[in-house]
Design a protein around this motif. Structure first.
Motif, short mmCIF file in Angstrom:
data_model
loop_
_atom_site.label_atom_id
_atom_site.label_comp_id
_atom_site.label_asym_id
_atom_site.label_seq_id
_atom_site.Cartn_x
_atom_site.Cartn_y
_atom_site.Cartn_z
N PHE A 90 0.62 -1.24 0.08
CA PHE A 90 -0.02 -0.24 0.04
C PHE A 90 0.75 1.25 -0.01
O PHE A 90 0.80 2.34 -0.79
N ARG A 91 1.84 1.35 1.04
CA ARG A 91 2.66 2.52 0.98
C ARG A 91 3.83 2.62 -0.25
O ARG A 91 3.98 3.67 -0.69
N GLN A 92 4.01 1.57 -0.76
CA GLN A 92 5.10 1.50 -1.90
C GLN A 92 4.39 1.80 -3.21
O GLN A 92 4.92 2.66 -4.00
N ASN A 93 3.19 1.31 -3.49
CA ASN A 93 2.47 1.21 -4.82
C ASN A 93 1.28 2.31 -4.88
O ASN A 93 0.97 2.50 -6.10
N LYS A 94 0.74 2.99 -3.75
CA LYS A 94 -0.22 4.04 -3.89
C LYS A 94 -1.34 3.51 -4.85
O LYS A 94 -1.34 4.14 -5.85
N PRO A 95 -2.16 2.40 -4.39
CA PRO A 95 -3.20 1.92 -5.30
C PRO A 95 -4.29 2.99 -5.13
O PRO A 95 -4.24 4.00 -4.32
N ASP A 96 -5.32 2.92 -6.10
CA ASP A 96 -6.34 3.66 -6.33
C ASP A 96 -7.38 3.10 -5.52
O ASP A 96 -8.49 3.80 -5.15
N MET A 97 -7.35 1.62 -5.18
CA MET A 97 -8.29 0.97 -4.32
C MET A 97 -7.78 -0.11 -3.75
O MET A 97 -6.86 -0.67 -4.21
N VAL A 98 -8.52 -0.80 -2.56
CA VAL A 98 -7.85 -1.79 -1.86
C VAL A 98 -9.10 -2.75 -1.71
O VAL A 98 -10.08 -2.41 -1.15
N LEU A 99 -8.90 -4.10 -2.02
CA LEU A 99 -9.88 -5.01 -1.88
C LEU A 99 -9.22 -5.89 -0.49
O LEU A 99 -8.29 -6.34 -0.68
N LEU A 100 -9.80 -6.05 0.24
CA LEU A 100 -9.41 -6.43 1.73
C LEU A 100 -9.94 -7.42 2.23
O LEU A 100 -11.13 -7.26 2.85
N ASP A 101 -9.24 -8.63 2.27
CA ASP A 101 -9.75 -9.74 3.37
C ASP A 101 -9.72 -9.49 4.67
O ASP A 101 -8.78 -8.66 4.98
#
Length: 233
Positions: free
Chosen positions: A43-54
């Motif tokens: 998350f911190r390295q790639n700066k995604p636009d959305m997270v799908l989280l188990d």
């Protein structure tokens, strides 16, 4: 146009592979983390636009990851879990998730939820009149929340630094003398000399500039004062 980037946090390989296949088929760029610690790093390295989280993960739990993300970013989060009770759903949403899908689920339904959430997020962003962004979202000022973000990471400013930044950022390319900054930013609520402004500017630069020795936002106009540069989005 660049693809939206989605971080999928799921430790069950078969589920992750199905989700990733459907997302990539719909032109999303996907990053996969199979444990909680890796998820935070990605998350911190790639700066995604959305997270799908188990939620049930080795390492950090999904709930812990959600708290970490929400402390640093406002990106959309969809929780994916077998915890299907009303209390679990309410708890997940209260942690900051934007949507919640229970297992087993159809990858097609998940993709539809992803698309819907992206549309909703874009629509909501278009109505946030009190958020100003500069240089392709490198610097963002939320005037309602009184918060500043550098590359989507919250910057902790003092009240004086925030007042100076917003005064100049609202009128880019206007040069302010030190006396004008005192007048417009602080009115009569200023206890100090005009040169105190220089100290505030130095501290502010260290927090919002990529290189404070070569500032691109708060520029010195020699013999006059300071001005704010930046391409507003």
């Amino acid at each position: 146009m660049s693809k939206s980037k989605i971080l999928v946090v799921e430790d069950e390989k078969t589920i992750a592979e199905a989700v990733i296949a459907y997302l990539e088929k719909n032109e999303y760029e996907v990053i996969w983390a199979d444990n909680g610690n890796l998820a935070v790093d990605y998350f911190r390295q790639n700066k995604p636009d959305m997270v799908l989280l188990d939620l049930m993960l080795p390492g950090y739990s999904g709930e812990e990851i959600c708290k970490i993300i929400r402390s640093e970013s406002r990106i959309p989060i969809i929780m994916m879990t077998a915890k299907s009770s009303e209390d679990h759903i309410v708890d997940g949403l209260n942690l900051g998730a934007d949507d919640y899908i229970t297992k087993p689920f159809s990858p097609r339904e998940l993709v539809a939820r992803v698309q819907s959430l992206f549309r909703r997020t874009l629509k909501n962003d278009s109505f946030k009149k009190n958020i100003i962004e500069f240089n392709a979202n490198d610097l963002k000022i939320d005037l309602d929340a009184v918060e500043v973000f550098k590359k989507d990471e919250r910057v902790s400013l003092t009240q004086s630094e925030y007042k100076l930044l917003t005064t100049m950022a609202k009128t880019p390319n206007r040069t302010y003398t030190r006396d004008e900054l005192i007048q417009y930013a602080f009115n009569s609520d200023f206890d100090g000399f005009d040169r105190t402004i220089d100290s505030h500017i130095k501290n502010l630069r260290s927090k919002i500039e990529t290189d404070s020795t070569n500032p691109i936002y708060i520029v010195t106009v020699r013999g006059v004062g300071y001005k704010f540069n930046g391409e507003r989005r």
